[in-house]
Design a protein around this motif. Structure first.
Motif, PDB file in Angstrom:
ATOM      1  N   THR A  22      47.154  28.765  14.371  1.00  0.00           N
ATOM      2  CA  THR A  22      48.122  29.502  13.546  1.00  0.00           C
ATOM      3  C   THR A  22      47.492  29.905  12.224  1.00  0.00           C
ATOM      4  OG1 THR A  22      49.844  28.109  14.472  1.00  0.00           O
ATOM      5  CG2 THR A  22      50.443  29.391  12.543  1.00  0.00           C
ATOM      6  N   PHE A  26      45.466  33.946   9.976  1.00  0.00           N
ATOM      7  CA  PHE A  26      45.897  34.554   8.719  1.00  0.00           C
ATOM      8  C   PHE A  26      45.108  34.138   7.488  1.00  0.00           C
ATOM      9  CE2 PHE A  26      50.067  34.754  11.094  1.00  0.00           C
ATOM     10  CZ  PHE A  26      50.056  36.131  11.252  1.00  0.00           C
ATOM     11  N   ILE A  77      47.246  29.356   1.031  1.00  0.00           N
ATOM     12  CA  ILE A  77      48.322  28.390   1.284  1.00  0.00           C
ATOM     13  C   ILE A  77      48.442  28.248   2.796  1.00  0.00           C
ATOM     14  CG2 ILE A  77      50.069  30.216   0.959  1.00  0.00           C
ATOM     15  CD1 ILE A  77      52.030  27.917   0.130  1.00  0.00           C
ATOM     16  N   GLU A  83      57.619  27.211   9.327  1.00  0.00           N
ATOM     17  CA  GLU A  83      59.041  27.551   9.444  1.00  0.00           C
ATOM     18  C   GLU A  83      59.969  26.342   9.392  1.00  0.00           C
ATOM     19  OE1 GLU A  83      60.245  30.819  11.844  1.00  0.00           O
ATOM     20  OE2 GLU A  83      58.188  31.557  12.000  1.00  0.00           O
ATOM     21  N   GLY A  85      60.502  25.218   6.141  1.00  0.00           N
ATOM     22  CA  GLY A  85      60.897  25.298   4.734  1.00  0.00           C
ATOM     23  C   GLY A  85      59.887  24.736   3.745  1.00  0.00           C
ATOM     24  N   LEU A  86      58.778  24.164   4.256  1.00  0.00           N
ATOM     25  CA  LEU A  86      57.811  23.556   3.337  1.00  0.00           C
ATOM     26  C   LEU A  86      57.084  24.613   2.491  1.00  0.00           C
ATOM     27  CD1 LEU A  86      56.367  21.085   2.221  1.00  0.00           C
ATOM     28  CD2 LEU A  86      54.791  21.177   4.164  1.00  0.00           C
ATOM     29  N   GLY A  87      56.749  25.744   3.111  1.00  0.00           N
ATOM     30  CA  GLY A  87      56.052  26.796   2.370  1.00  0.00           C
ATOM     31  C   GLY A  87      56.862  27.254   1.167  1.00  0.00           C
ATOM     32  N   VAL A 111      47.447  39.394   1.414  1.00  0.00           N
ATOM     33  CA  VAL A 111      48.046  38.883   2.647  1.00  0.00           C
ATOM     34  C   VAL A 111      47.785  39.899   3.762  1.00  0.00           C
ATOM     35  CG1 VAL A 111      50.308  39.835   1.898  1.00  0.00           C
ATOM     36  CG2 VAL A 111      50.231  38.094   3.687  1.00  0.00           C
ATOM     37  N   ASN A 115      51.190  39.757   8.571  1.00  0.00           N
ATOM     38  CA  ASN A 115      51.689  38.393   8.326  1.00  0.00           C
ATOM     39  C   ASN A 115      53.118  38.492   7.759  1.00  0.00           C
ATOM     40  OD1 ASN A 115      52.055  35.683   7.836  1.00  0.00           O
ATOM     41  ND2 ASN A 115      50.150  35.400   6.703  1.00  0.00           N
ATOM     42  N   ARG A 117      55.813  36.717   8.121  1.00  0.00           N
ATOM     43  CA  ARG A 117      56.438  35.506   7.579  1.00  0.00           C
ATOM     44  C   ARG A 117      56.020  35.300   6.120  1.00  0.00           C
ATOM     45  NH1 ARG A 117      55.352  31.408  11.623  1.00  0.00           N
ATOM     46  NH2 ARG A 117      53.238  31.446  10.827  1.00  0.00           N
ATOM     47  N   ALA A 118      54.734  35.384   5.862  1.00  0.00           N
ATOM     48  CA  ALA A 118      54.256  35.180   4.485  1.00  0.00           C
ATOM     49  C   ALA A 118      54.758  36.298   3.576  1.00  0.00           C
ATOM     50  CB  ALA A 118      52.731  35.116   4.467  1.00  0.00           C
ATOM     51  N   TYR A 122      56.892  35.812   0.101  1.00  0.00           N
ATOM     52  CA  TYR A 122      56.437  36.275  -1.213  1.00  0.00           C
ATOM     53  C   TYR A 122      57.443  37.274  -1.808  1.00  0.00           C
ATOM     54  CZ  TYR A 122      51.965  34.367   0.452  1.00  0.00           C
ATOM     55  OH  TYR A 122      50.985  33.543   0.954  1.00  0.00           O
TER      56      TYR A 122
END
Ligand code: COA
Length: 161
Positions: A22, A26, A77, A83, A85-87, A111, A115, A117-118, A122
């Motif tokens: 994963t 990225f 990062i 997914e 919630g930690l990010g 990024v 990507n 999700r990222a 942001y």
């Protein structure tokens, strides 16, 4: 707090984390030596997050601390179990460190264009799209576009309200 400052003893685990399928899609993969030089070179801060069992859950790198421009880069990062919630939690802490503790004027990052999700994360934190670095990265032998994004101190203050 979910983050603590990293130490050189964390490097083998974060190198392993950035090589998971994963993550490697990225983010780049650095050698242990490169991480050690960056961590101890005076220009960067490393953060890690561990679970109760002491297993590494995530890490992040801020750099540009030695520059007079007050323009910091969120260089990397990576979260092990995405997914959950930690990010988002980490980014809240990183933004507070960057702007309130390190007095950054600007925090920027790049990024991969795909990507999503990222990028969503942001954007939801107030980062603004600045432009595309065309074919600036390589993945599996193909050139890929990177998106440059940044957040200014006044935007962070406004977004926090
Ligand atoms: C990017 C990363 C750090 C985010 O951390 P995370 O713990 O997975 O993120 P969170 O769970 O806190 O939040 C993910 C958000 O993206 C959203 N999301 C997930 N997939 C999405 C998609 N395909 N499109 C848009 N949004 C998406 C989730 O709904 C969530 O948003 P919400 O809080 O508004 O509901 C993590 O996924 C990761 O390590 N990825 C691999 C390495 C990487 O991409 N690093 C960033 C390089 S710039």
């Amino acid at each position: 707090m979910v983050l603590r400052p990293a130490t050189p003893a964390d490097i083998p685990r974060l190198v392993a984390l950035e090589r998971t399928p994963t993550a490697r899609h990225f983010v780049g993969q650095w050698s242990e030596e490169r991480h050690f030089e960056t961590m101890t070179g005076g220009d960067a801060r490393y953060f890690v997050s561990e679970n109760d069992a002491g297993e590494l859950q995530a890490y992040a790198i801020l750099r540009g601390l030695a520059e007079a421009t007050r323009s910091l880069e969120l260089k990397r990062i990576v979260v092990a179990r995405t997914e959950q919630g930690l990010g988002r939690k980490m980014l809240h802490e990183i933004l507070e460190i960057a702007f309130s503790e390190l007095h950054a004027h600007r925090l920027f990052l790049d990024v991969f264009e795909d990507n999503e999700r990222a990028r969503h994360l942001y954007e939801s934190l107030g980062f603004v799209y600045e432009g595309t670095l065309r074919e600036a990265a390589q993945r599996d032998g193909h050139f890929c576009n990177l998106r440059l994004m940044s957040l200014l101190d006044r935007e962070y203050a406004q977004h926090k309200k």
